[in-house]
Design a protein around this motif. Structure first.
Motif, PDB file in Angstrom:
ATOM      1  N   GLY A   1       0.815  -1.210   0.000  1.00  0.00           N
ATOM      2  CA  GLY A   1       0.000   0.000   0.000  1.00  0.00           C
ATOM      3  C   GLY A   1       0.850   1.262   0.000  1.00  0.00           C
ATOM      4  N   ILE A   2       1.961   1.190  -0.709  1.00  0.00           N
ATOM      5  CA  ILE A   2       3.006   2.227  -0.811  1.00  0.00           C
ATOM      6  C   ILE A   2       3.720   2.388   0.532  1.00  0.00           C
ATOM      7  N   ALA A   3       4.294   1.251   0.971  1.00  0.00           N
ATOM      8  CA  ALA A   3       5.206   1.242   2.138  1.00  0.00           C
ATOM      9  C   ALA A   3       4.477   1.493   3.452  1.00  0.00           C
TER      10      ALA A   3
ATOM     11  N   SER B   1      -1.129  12.719   8.093  1.00  0.00           N
ATOM     12  CA  SER B   1      -0.510  12.302   6.834  1.00  0.00           C
ATOM     13  C   SER B   1       0.955  12.726   6.805  1.00  0.00           C
ATOM     14  N   GLY B   2       1.670  12.147   5.867  1.00  0.00           N
ATOM     15  CA  GLY B   2       3.074  12.499   5.723  1.00  0.00           C
ATOM     16  C   GLY B   2       3.262  13.953   5.354  1.00  0.00           C
ATOM     17  N   ALA B   3       2.448  14.409   4.397  1.00  0.00           N
ATOM     18  CA  ALA B   3       2.570  15.800   3.965  1.00  0.00           C
ATOM     19  C   ALA B   3       2.299  16.762   5.109  1.00  0.00           C
TER      20      ALA B   3
ATOM     21  N   ILE C   1      15.305  16.391   3.481  1.00  0.00           N
ATOM     22  CA  ILE C   1      15.758  15.357   2.541  1.00  0.00           C
ATOM     23  C   ILE C   1      15.230  13.999   2.945  1.00  0.00           C
ATOM     24  N   GLU C   2      14.919  13.178   1.946  1.00  0.00           N
ATOM     25  CA  GLU C   2      14.588  11.785   2.202  1.00  0.00           C
ATOM     26  C   GLU C   2      15.893  10.998   2.258  1.00  0.00           C
ATOM     27  N   PRO C   3      16.217  10.326   3.329  1.00  0.00           N
ATOM     28  CA  PRO C   3      17.487   9.592   3.406  1.00  0.00           C
ATOM     29  C   PRO C   3      17.634   8.544   2.307  1.00  0.00           C
TER      30      PRO C   3
ATOM     31  N   GLY D   1      12.067   8.262  -2.254  1.00  0.00           N
ATOM     32  CA  GLY D   1      11.046   7.264  -2.573  1.00  0.00           C
ATOM     33  C   GLY D   1      10.471   7.439  -3.967  1.00  0.00           C
ATOM     34  N   GLU D   2       9.461   8.295  -4.082  1.00  0.00           N
ATOM     35  CA  GLU D   2       8.794   8.473  -5.400  1.00  0.00           C
ATOM     36  C   GLU D   2       9.788   8.911  -6.469  1.00  0.00           C
ATOM     37  N   GLY D   3      10.882   9.561  -6.055  1.00  0.00           N
ATOM     38  CA  GLY D   3      11.850  10.036  -7.042  1.00  0.00           C
ATOM     39  C   GLY D   3      12.727   8.954  -7.634  1.00  0.00           C
TER      40      GLY D   3
ATOM     41  N   ALA E   1      13.124  14.893  -5.293  1.00  0.00           N
ATOM     42  CA  ALA E   1      12.445  14.799  -3.991  1.00  0.00           C
ATOM     43  C   ALA E   1      10.942  14.618  -4.171  1.00  0.00           C
ATOM     44  N   TYR E   2      10.362  13.936  -3.172  1.00  0.00           N
ATOM     45  CA  TYR E   2       8.907  13.900  -3.052  1.00  0.00           C
ATOM     46  C   TYR E   2       8.567  14.111  -1.582  1.00  0.00           C
ATOM     47  N   HIS E   3       7.662  15.076  -1.318  1.00  0.00           N
ATOM     48  CA  HIS E   3       7.321  15.342   0.087  1.00  0.00           C
ATOM     49  C   HIS E   3       5.817  15.454   0.330  1.00  0.00           C
ATOM     50  N   GLY E   4       4.979  15.354  -0.740  1.00  0.00           N
ATOM     51  CA  GLY E   4       3.542  15.401  -0.512  1.00  0.00           C
ATOM     52  C   GLY E   4       2.801  16.191  -1.566  1.00  0.00           C
ATOM     53  N   ARG E   5       1.472  16.316  -1.323  1.00  0.00           N
ATOM     54  CA  ARG E   5       0.612  16.919  -2.326  1.00  0.00           C
ATOM     55  C   ARG E   5      -0.071  18.210  -1.842  1.00  0.00           C
TER      56      ARG E   5
ATOM     57  N   ALA F   1      14.961  15.074   8.323  1.00  0.00           N
ATOM     58  CA  ALA F   1      14.939  13.800   7.593  1.00  0.00           C
ATOM     59  C   ALA F   1      13.485  13.405   7.369  1.00  0.00           C
ATOM     60  N   ASP F   2      13.092  13.364   6.100  1.00  0.00           N
ATOM     61  CA  ASP F   2      11.737  12.907   5.769  1.00  0.00           C
ATOM     62  C   ASP F   2      11.789  11.391   5.606  1.00  0.00           C
ATOM     63  N   GLU F   3      11.424  10.685   6.680  1.00  0.00           N
ATOM     64  CA  GLU F   3      11.479   9.223   6.717  1.00  0.00           C
ATOM     65  C   GLU F   3      10.098   8.619   6.521  1.00  0.00           C
ATOM     66  N   VAL F   4       9.236   9.347   5.864  1.00  0.00           N
ATOM     67  CA  VAL F   4       7.867   8.851   5.654  1.00  0.00           C
ATOM     68  C   VAL F   4       7.887   7.494   4.957  1.00  0.00           C
ATOM     69  N   GLN F   5       8.700   7.352   3.899  1.00  0.00           N
ATOM     70  CA  GLN F   5       8.704   6.082   3.159  1.00  0.00           C
ATOM     71  C   GLN F   5       9.843   5.159   3.631  1.00  0.00           C
ATOM     72  N   SER F   6      10.929   5.727   4.101  1.00  0.00           N
ATOM     73  CA  SER F   6      12.122   4.914   4.434  1.00  0.00           C
ATOM     74  C   SER F   6      12.182   4.524   5.909  1.00  0.00           C
TER      75      SER F   6
ATOM     76  N   ALA G   1       2.815  16.270   8.219  1.00  0.00           N
ATOM     77  CA  ALA G   1       3.966  16.266   9.131  1.00  0.00           C
ATOM     78  C   ALA G   1       5.137  17.033   8.536  1.00  0.00           C
ATOM     79  N   VAL G   2       5.368  16.873   7.233  1.00  0.00           N
ATOM     80  CA  VAL G   2       6.444  17.641   6.589  1.00  0.00           C
ATOM     81  C   VAL G   2       6.162  19.131   6.697  1.00  0.00           C
ATOM     82  N   GLU G   3       4.919  19.522   6.423  1.00  0.00           N
ATOM     83  CA  GLU G   3       4.550  20.944   6.546  1.00  0.00           C
ATOM     84  C   GLU G   3       4.874  21.445   7.951  1.00  0.00           C
TER      85      GLU G   3
HETATM   86  C1  LIG Z   1       9.076  10.637   1.492  1.00  0.00           C
HETATM   87  C2  LIG Z   1       7.620  11.020   1.526  1.00  0.00           C
HETATM   88  N1  LIG Z   1       7.261  12.155   2.169  1.00  0.00           N
HETATM   89  C3  LIG Z   1       5.949  12.528   2.222  1.00  0.00           C
HETATM   90  C4  LIG Z   1       4.958  11.771   1.625  1.00  0.00           C
HETATM   91  C5  LIG Z   1       3.512  12.211   1.716  1.00  0.00           C
HETATM   92  O1  LIG Z   1       2.818  11.382   2.581  1.00  0.00           O
HETATM   93  P1  LIG Z   1       1.214  11.367   2.506  1.00  0.00           P
HETATM   94  O2  LIG Z   1       0.811  10.519   3.700  1.00  0.00           O
HETATM   95  O3  LIG Z   1       0.855  10.723   1.181  1.00  0.00           O
HETATM   96  O4  LIG Z   1       0.773  12.787   2.621  1.00  0.00           O
HETATM   97  C6  LIG Z   1       5.306  10.574   0.956  1.00  0.00           C
HETATM   98  C7  LIG Z   1       4.205   9.739   0.292  1.00  0.00           C
HETATM   99  N2  LIG Z   1       4.635   8.857  -0.742  1.00  0.00           N
HETATM  100  C8  LIG Z   1       3.589   8.205  -1.454  1.00  0.00           C
HETATM  101  C9  LIG Z   1       2.733   9.159  -2.235  1.00  0.00           C
HETATM  102  C10 LIG Z   1       1.652   8.452  -2.989  1.00  0.00           C
HETATM  103  C11 LIG Z   1       0.826   9.435  -3.805  1.00  0.00           C
HETATM  104  O5  LIG Z   1       0.230  10.345  -3.195  1.00  0.00           O
HETATM  105  O6  LIG Z   1       0.795   9.280  -5.048  1.00  0.00           O
HETATM  106  C12 LIG Z   1       6.659  10.199   0.898  1.00  0.00           C
HETATM  107  O7  LIG Z   1       7.038   9.054   0.252  1.00  0.00           O
END
Ligand SMILES: Cc1ncc(COP(=O)(O)O)c(CNCCCC(=O)O)c1O
Length: 444
Positions: free
Chosen positions: A66-68, A127-129, A225-227, A230-232, A154-158, A258-263, A131-133
């Motif tokens: 389910g994407i890690a 959500s990850g985003a 930075i993501e250590p 992930g998406e990148g 980099a990928y950090h959210g939407r 350190a953005d460890e959301v995926q790692s 938390a990054v915010e």
């Molecule tokens: C490092 C890293 N930081 C932040 C996020 C964001 O986490 P959210 O829980 O999706 O907001 C991610 C989410 N990665 C999967 C995104 C899937 C998609 O939306 O297409 C990540 O990998």
């Protein structure tokens, strides 16, 4: 048909998608916005360990979690029991209104599990985003500076700020601007594309030179930075890169996030990916695997930074939902009691062995990389580093048609990633890898 977790489950792919999935897909298209894409053509009915069963009774090998997220497996018995116990007590009071112990216990565990033995504090979100915010809010508040540096790929959210931090335009950013200001981008250590001449310290000097020339430390609140990106593209920076960046941040009063959301959360064989490099971030962002599928995220960091924010400056209605906290506490216990850190390393050894055999016979596999159960192959035109996204798409599509949940990523869309639950069996892993081998052979 119940999911078989003891004997090898029949990978029933008589017909994918089956009739019930086809009906549901038509209903999805008539009810859900087109912007929400789906990878698999089937709808899940249940999931457990390394398997997902669809509504037509097909059992799929899960190489995506389910994407890690379902690192301990979907519906791990300990997580289910903890959730059932909590949900019967109360579903929500809002921690900012009537606080509750599970939130505090999660914070205590994260303060202990994250790198470094300094005084720490944690705040929980959904959500990850989010938390990054908030990590960037905290860094800006603590430093009284506004600039933020993110990296290529980099990928950090939407959300608006996390889209600004994210590198890839399509599909994440196209058409959604304008984006948050004061966000700058530095070159990443990408060993497969940097070549042997650019080791970790050299790549860090390259990035720091860009940061110093285009931003200046005096205006810089944070480097995020993501250590392992992930998406990148599951990019593991060269050894020494993260440490050199962290040292520069420390020397210049810049918060290292350190953005460890995926790692994070045992995915790579250590509790956090930075542990492999001996790096101690100022702030650590965790999410995804933290709660076995329940939505939970966290910022954990140096107390002096976290406590710099005025009372009421951090929060949100659902942050640290009690059911998600109960799930997280069970996840932490399962990782420890079931030896899942070692399991992630064992998975790496098994998968690297198979992928190495494939690479030795197939020049289209330009790189095999990753750590623990966060592994990937980068697919290229034979003998070059030119990305081959078409091949990557074909391999993934074949895998899906054979009942294997496989995900792609990468700035160029040419990376096939493997993120199996740590509770997947060796037999299920081999069956999934067999299908990937067949997919590559079929794509000649
Ligand atoms: C490092 C890293 N930081 C932040 C996020 C964001 O986490 P959210 O829980 O999706 O907001 C991610 C989410 N990665 C999967 C995104 C899937 C998609 O939306 O297409 C990540 O990998």
């Amino acid at each position: 048909m119940s999911l078989s977790t003891t004997t090898p489950a029949p990978l029933t792919t008589a017909e994918l998608p089956g009739p019930l999935s086809r009906d549901l897909m038509a209903r999805k298209q008539a009810a859900v916005a087109d912007g929400v894409g789906t990878t698999m053509p089937v709808f899940a009915a249940r999931a457990h360990g390394g398997l997902v069963e669809d509504v037509d009774g097909n059992e799929l090998i899960d190489l995506g979690s389910g994407i890690a997220v379902t690192t301990v497996g979907a519906s791990h018995p300990a997580v289910v029991e903890a959730v059932q116990r909590q949900v019967a007590e109360f579903t929500h009071t809002c921690f900012m209104v009537t606080p509750y112990e599970p939130y505090v216990r999660v914070a205590e565990r994260l303060n202990a599990l994250t790198p470094g033995d300094h005084d720490k504090r944690t705040v929980l979100f959904n959500s990850g985003a989010e938390a990054v915010e908030n990590a960037i809010k905290i860094a800006r508040h603590a430093t009284k500076r506004s600039a933020v540096v993110a990296f290529d790929h980099a990928y950090h959210g939407r959300t608006n700020l996390t889209m600004a931090l994210t590198a890839k335009a399509m599909p994440y950013k196209a058409g959604f601007g304008p984006f948050a200001p004061d966000v700058f981008r530095a070159p990443m250590s990408y060993p497969f594309r940097d070549g042997a001449g650019v080791d970790g310290p050299a790549a860090a000097r390259r990035a720091i030179d860009v940061i110093e020339k285009q931003v200046g430390a005096g205006d810089l609140a944070a480097v995020v930075i993501e250590p392992i990106q992930g998406e990148g593209g599951f990019i593991v920076p060269a050894p020494g890169f993260l440490a050199a960046l962290a040292d520069w941040c420390a020397a210049n009063g810049v918060v290292f996030i350190a953005d460890e959301v995926q790692s994070g959360i045992a995915r790579t064989g250590r509790m956090f990916a930075v542990d492999h490099e001996g790096v101690v971030p100022d702030l650590v962002v965790s999410a995804k695997g933290i709660a076995g599928g329940l939505p939970l995220s966290a910022v954990t960091g140096r107390a002096e930074l976290m406590n710099s924010v005025h009372v009421g400056g951090l929060g949100g209605t659902y942050g640290g939902n009690p059911i998600a906290c109960a799930a997280a506490l069970a996840v932490f216990d399962v990782i420890e009691q079931d030896g899942l850190l070692q399991r992630a390393l064992d998975i790496e050894q098994l998968v690297r062995g198979r992928l190495g055999e494939l690479q030795a016979a197939d020049p289209r596999i330009g790189d095999v990389r990753g750590r623990g159960a966060m592994l990937a192959i980068e697919l290229v035109q034979p003998g070059t580093t030119d990305p081959d996204p078409a091949l990557t798409k074909a391999v993934a599509a074949y895998a899906h048609s054979r009942g294997v949940v496989a995900l792609t990523c990468g700035t160029h869309g040419n990376v096939l990633r493997l993120l199996p639950p740590l509770t997947i069996t060796d037999e299920q892993l081999h069956r999934g890898l067999d299908v990937l081998a067949d997919a590559l052979a079929a794509a000649r």
